[in-house]
Enzyme design. Structure first.
Site, PDB file in Angstrom:
ATOM      1  N   HIS A  12     -46.377  -0.269  25.688  1.00  0.00           N
ATOM      2  CA  HIS A  12     -47.141  -0.725  26.865  1.00  0.00           C
ATOM      3  C   HIS A  12     -47.090  -2.250  27.028  1.00  0.00           C
ATOM      4  CE1 HIS A  12     -50.941  -0.912  24.096  1.00  0.00           C
ATOM      5  NE2 HIS A  12     -50.311  -2.052  24.067  1.00  0.00           N
ATOM      6  N   HIS A  59     -57.486  -4.064  25.658  1.00  0.00           N
ATOM      7  CA  HIS A  59     -57.226  -5.245  24.822  1.00  0.00           C
ATOM      8  C   HIS A  59     -58.284  -6.306  25.079  1.00  0.00           C
ATOM      9  CE1 HIS A  59     -53.369  -3.140  25.169  1.00  0.00           C
ATOM     10  NE2 HIS A  59     -52.975  -3.736  24.070  1.00  0.00           N
ATOM     11  N   HIS A 194     -44.957  -4.218  15.877  1.00  0.00           N
ATOM     12  CA  HIS A 194     -45.123  -5.576  16.394  1.00  0.00           C
ATOM     13  C   HIS A 194     -46.356  -6.243  15.804  1.00  0.00           C
ATOM     14  CE1 HIS A 194     -47.520  -3.348  19.442  1.00  0.00           C
ATOM     15  NE2 HIS A 194     -47.911  -4.452  20.058  1.00  0.00           N
ATOM     16  N   GLU A 241     -51.063   0.427  16.849  1.00  0.00           N
ATOM     17  CA  GLU A 241     -51.207   1.155  18.122  1.00  0.00           C
ATOM     18  C   GLU A 241     -50.524   2.526  18.058  1.00  0.00           C
ATOM     19  OE1 GLU A 241     -51.433  -2.639  21.226  1.00  0.00           O
ATOM     20  OE2 GLU A 241     -49.538  -1.587  21.018  1.00  0.00           O
TER      21      GLU A 241
HETATM   22  C1  DHB Z   1     -47.431  -7.602  23.531  1.00  0.00           C
HETATM   23  C2  DHB Z   1     -47.529  -6.322  23.034  1.00  0.00           C
HETATM   24  C3  DHB Z   1     -48.704  -5.591  23.160  1.00  0.00           C
HETATM   25  O1  DHB Z   1     -48.879  -4.338  22.686  1.00  0.00           O
HETATM   26  C4  DHB Z   1     -49.749  -6.121  23.839  1.00  0.00           C
HETATM   27  O2  DHB Z   1     -50.841  -5.363  24.010  1.00  0.00           O
HETATM   28  C5  DHB Z   1     -49.689  -7.425  24.327  1.00  0.00           C
HETATM   29  C6  DHB Z   1     -48.511  -8.152  24.181  1.00  0.00           C
HETATM   30  C7  DHB Z   1     -46.197  -8.407  23.411  1.00  0.00           C
HETATM   31  O3  DHB Z   1     -45.329  -8.052  22.613  1.00  0.00           O
HETATM   32  O4  DHB Z   1     -46.048  -9.372  24.143  1.00  0.00           O
HETATM   33 FE    FE Z   2     -51.045  -3.652  22.937  1.00  0.00          FE
END
Ligand code: DHB
Ligand code: FE
Length: 309
Positions: A12, A59, A194, A241
């Site tokens: 997302h 978020h 991530h 996540e």
């Molecule tokens: C990014 C990834 C995410 O899951 C998010 O909620 C906000 C930013 C990113 O990689 O930029």
């Molecule tokens: Fe996210």
């Protein structure tokens, strides 16, 4: 009765929505990602459900950090698109399905999952980007109504992966016991590996991601057995996540057909992926009567589309 016809797992990342909103999807940076979505998008366009249940996380855009429900369901008839600091995305307002929401809340509470009800909710990139992955050009309205199901993945202690899989199983039972004849898809969103901040910012773990992409179909129990610390150490602080994919997977049940998947690095700071699964039809015709899929044994995958069409 309501039927779950397919499930989508998708990243997302907000930049995916921004790339679409600013017509950058054929830029060299973005083209491989959006090309990878192609076959799934074509298939989903031919199999539009009445409702999508989007399992996602806010978020700290709509729900501030004073109150953090572990699990919550939106019960509103409309969800405005949140302004995350650079103006709300110019995508249609999300239309809810309050009757299904209320049925899901009641069913899940009866199954011992204490769900927070959100009678008002703005939806951030966690929900709108997956909708854009599903339907890139919605025009004035999204093609399906939406029930948001929120999971806390942003503050300790997040629910365990096992709890998420069990919630998904209960969600599947709850959807299938809704008395109206509607079709439903379930989205599990977020991921893949991530980490956005700290010493490990930029972490990508392709080995873990590819294992997860495979086992989300074939062995979700092994993913449910991982601790939250396993997720964070292997997939990064935001990689947790991925536990939301397990809610989707639990709802889909057995006998899936993998329609398409794609994996691409980098997308912003993440590894991004999509995986699309079709469920076997709940009922297949046997002569003049109907019988449950279990009663007639496994369904050859080639026959699935026909049986439902
Ligand atoms: C990014 C990834 C995410 O899951 C998010 O909620 C906000 C930013 C990113 O990689 O930029
Ligand atoms: Fe996210």
């Amino acid at each position: 009765m309501a039927e779950i016809i397919w499930g989508l797992a998708t990243s997302h990342v907000p930049a995916i929505g921004a790339a679409m909103d600013h017509h950058r999807t054929t830029d060299p940076y973005w083209k491989p990602l959006f090309d990878g979505y192609g076959p799934a998008r074509e298939w989903m366009a031919e199999h539009r459900p009445d409702v999508v249940v989007v399992v996602y996380n806010d978020h700290a855009n709509a729900i501030d950090l004073d109150v953090i429900p572990t699990f919550a369901i939106g019960t509103a008839d409309h969800y405005a698109v949140a302004d995350e600091g650079w103006g709300a995305r110019q995508v249609p307002t999300v239309v809810g399905h309050p009757a299904l929401s209320e049925h899901l809340v009641r069913s899940l509470v009866d199954e011992q999952f204490d769900i927070t009800m959100l009678h008002q909710l703005e939806v951030d990139h966690g929900l709108t980007v997956p909708l854009s992955v599903y339907c890139p050009e919605p025009g004035d309205a999204w093609p399906s109504r939406v029930v948001p199901l929120l999971v806390n993945v942003i503050q300790y202690p997040q629910p365990t992966a096992e709890r998420c899989l069990r919630l998904g199983e209960a969600l599947g039972r709850a959807i299938r016991s809704f008395p109206e004849d509607i079709t439903v898809a379930v989205f599990g969103t977020g991921g893949m590996s991530h980490q956005l901040a700290g010493a490990r910012a930029g972490l990508i773990n392709e080995t873990f991601d590819r294992m997860f992409l495979e086992r989300i179909e074939t062995d979700p129990e092994s993913l449910a057995a991982l601790t939250r610390e396993d997720y964070i150490s292997q997939a990064g602080s935001e990689g947790i996540e991925l536990i939301m994919w397990l809610v989707m997977r639990g709802a889909l049940g057995a006998g899936l057909t993998r329609i398409h998947d794609t994996y691409h690095v980098p997308v912003s700071n993440t590894a991004a992926a999509l995986a699309l699964f079709q469920t076997p039809p709940a009922r297949v015709l046997v002569g003049a009567s109907t019988a449950s899929a279990e009663a007639v044994g496994p369904i050859p995958s080639g026959a699935v589309g026909e049986a439902r069409a």
